[in-house]
Design an enzyme around this catalytic site. Structure first.
Site, PDB file in Angstrom:
ATOM      1  N   GLU A  50       6.510  10.534   7.640  1.00  0.00           N
ATOM      2  CA  GLU A  50       6.419  11.734   6.828  1.00  0.00           C
ATOM      3  C   GLU A  50       5.031  12.361   6.897  1.00  0.00           C
ATOM      4  O   GLU A  50       4.033  11.661   7.070  1.00  0.00           O
ATOM      5  CB  GLU A  50       6.684  11.395   5.357  1.00  0.00           C
ATOM      6  CG  GLU A  50       7.992  10.693   5.094  1.00  0.00           C
ATOM      7  CD  GLU A  50       8.061  10.145   3.674  1.00  0.00           C
ATOM      8  OE1 GLU A  50       7.207  10.512   2.838  1.00  0.00           O
ATOM      9  OE2 GLU A  50       8.976   9.342   3.396  1.00  0.00           O
TER      10      GLU A  50
ATOM     11  N   CYS B 282      -1.058  16.093   4.313  1.00  0.00           N
ATOM     12  CA  CYS B 282      -1.186  14.642   4.213  1.00  0.00           C
ATOM     13  C   CYS B 282      -0.431  14.026   5.383  1.00  0.00           C
ATOM     14  O   CYS B 282       0.777  14.234   5.529  1.00  0.00           O
ATOM     15  CB  CYS B 282      -0.611  14.169   2.884  1.00  0.00           C
ATOM     16  SG  CYS B 282      -0.686  12.387   2.646  1.00  0.00           S
TER      17      CYS B 282
ATOM     18  N   CYS C  34       4.125  -0.121   6.617  1.00  0.00           N
ATOM     19  CA  CYS C  34       2.761  -0.571   6.300  1.00  0.00           C
ATOM     20  C   CYS C  34       2.767  -2.073   6.046  1.00  0.00           C
ATOM     21  O   CYS C  34       3.721  -2.616   5.492  1.00  0.00           O
ATOM     22  CB  CYS C  34       2.254   0.169   5.054  1.00  0.00           C
ATOM     23  SG  CYS C  34       0.517  -0.153   4.652  1.00  0.00           S
TER      24      CYS C  34
ATOM     25  N   CYS D 270       1.604  -2.808  -1.011  1.00  0.00           N
ATOM     26  CA  CYS D 270       1.185  -2.514  -2.383  1.00  0.00           C
ATOM     27  C   CYS D 270       2.427  -2.380  -3.261  1.00  0.00           C
ATOM     28  O   CYS D 270       3.439  -1.784  -2.862  1.00  0.00           O
ATOM     29  CB  CYS D 270       0.365  -1.231  -2.431  1.00  0.00           C
ATOM     30  SG  CYS D 270      -1.199  -1.345  -1.529  1.00  0.00           S
TER      31      CYS D 270
ATOM     32  N   CYS E  36       4.030   1.192  -3.859  1.00  0.00           N
ATOM     33  CA  CYS E  36       4.179   2.087  -2.717  1.00  0.00           C
ATOM     34  C   CYS E  36       5.501   1.849  -1.999  1.00  0.00           C
ATOM     35  O   CYS E  36       5.787   0.726  -1.553  1.00  0.00           O
ATOM     36  CB  CYS E  36       3.017   1.889  -1.743  1.00  0.00           C
ATOM     37  SG  CYS E  36       3.110   2.948  -0.285  1.00  0.00           S
TER      38      CYS E  36
ATOM     39  N   CYS F 101       5.261   8.727  -1.561  1.00  0.00           N
ATOM     40  CA  CYS F 101       5.159   8.512  -0.124  1.00  0.00           C
ATOM     41  C   CYS F 101       6.129   7.426   0.315  1.00  0.00           C
ATOM     42  O   CYS F 101       6.199   6.357  -0.299  1.00  0.00           O
ATOM     43  CB  CYS F 101       3.720   8.115   0.223  1.00  0.00           C
ATOM     44  SG  CYS F 101       3.453   7.941   1.983  1.00  0.00           S
TER      45      CYS F 101
END
Length: 348
Positions: free
Chosen positions: A91, A104, A111, A115, A118, A329
């Site tokens: 994205e 952004c 990832c 976290c 997230c 996100c």
């Protein structure tokens, strides 16, 4: 398979034209067509001879790819979805705000940092984006020529893909590329130490560090990377760097209701960051599925900001944008990946 020209530095373009037997000055011409005029095909590079264009086309292509989907918010925010050659999704988000227009961008598919808050981390890690794929997020959107700022705060940890990120930053800030001031670009990190030290040495772009709690044990619960890269060590690295000149240092702090939003945390932040030339961006949490965290209310956020400001740390509350279009996100790409799986099952 042809090689993409988009994402090549001037040195790499020099190597390419030399290998093809083209004149040395062709490299800078190609860079101008790519990064200055943003062409979609080699045929548009009309100051290259027809022979050299045909020669270039045998081995190379521009390499740009349009987004496969766009979601538009009532506030003007647009979330773009790009498909990678491997069939994954990433994205980027266009955020207009008066005279400012920020994009952004993502640096990875998924990832590794995981976290708690997230959605991208919940996807796991599927790979790092190439320089081509990073720059394509800028190159291929309709608003590209109106952008005033780019932030590396999308999917992924930029310092876990630092070679590609640094090359993208070179192209964005070099005279042969976009020729942007480094002040227009911010790179965000959870605080990978080696990447941080290298970034500070090799780039002049702004830095944002994800903090979210000044207490190590709680930060580790929210951000597992704390165990390998303690925030106290990251702050010590930053204390040895002069931020009083062009580069800006900021800390990102999501306020979770009843978790890290009391003045006890604000006081500890003041202690942790005392003496650093920095700012804190306070962020409202966008809820994600399966996570028992809620955003703090505006009254609490305002009191938190005012305490920090009163005690010498410039703090702002970041306006929430795009809440009606999978604001958090990783939400859109996760939804698209799930839809893709369901479509494939139906086909079977």
């Amino acid at each position: 398979m042809k090689t993409a020209l988009l994402g090549k530095t001037l040195d790499e373009l020099n190597d390419a034209v030399k290998e093809l037997g083209m004149p040395a000055f062709s490299a800078r011409q190609i860079a101008q067509w790519l990064y200055g005029k943003k062409v979609s095909s080699i045929d548009e590079m009309t100051n290259l001879s027809l022979r050299n264009r045909e020669l270039l086309k045998e081995h190379y292509e521009v390499g740009a790819a349009l987004p496969v989907h766009a979601m538009r918010s009532a506030d003007g925010t647009v979330k773009y979805l790009f498909r990678t050659p491997e069939g994954n999704f990433v994205e980027s988000v266009y955020i207009p705000d008066g005279e400012r227009a920020t994009l952004c961008v993502s640096s990875q598919v998924g990832c590794k940092m995981n976290c708690k808050f997230c959605m991208t981390g919940k996807q796991g890690y599927a790979g790092s984006l190439t320089v081509t794929q990073i720059l394509n997020q800028i190159y291929s959107i309709p608003e590209r020529d109106s952008l005033t700022n780019v932030v590396f705060m999308g999917m992924g940890e930029p310092f876990d893909n630092l070679d590609a990120v640094l090359r993208a930053l070179e192209i964005l800030t070099s005279d042969y590329g976009y020729a942007w001031s480094p002040k227009r670009i911010t790179v965000s990190t959870v605080g990978l130490r080696r990447g941080l030290e290298r970034f500070l040495a090799e780039s002049d772009c702004h830095l944002a560090v994800s903090l979210h709690s000044p207490f190590p044990s709680q930060r580790a619960e929210l951000m597992p990377a704390e165990r390998a890269f303690p925030i106290t060590e990251i702050v010590n690295v930053l204390r040895n760097y002069d931020f009083s000149k062009q580069r800006r240092l900021s800390f990102e702090y999501i306020l979770f209701g009843g978790v890290n939003d009391s003045l006890v945390y604000a006081k500890e932040l003041v202690k942790l960051l005392r003496g650093l030339d920095c700012r804190i961006n306070l962020i409202r949490f966008h809820a994600i599925p399966g996570v028992d965290l809620q955003g703090a209310d505006m009254e609490t956020m305002t009191a938190f900001r005012d305490y920090l400001t009163k005690h010498g740390i410039f703090a702002t509350i970041r306006a929430s944008r795009g809440e009606d279009i999978f604001a958090a996100c990783g939400m859109l790409s996760t939804a698209e990946q799930q839809a893709e799986k369901e479509r494939n099952l139906v086909k079977q």
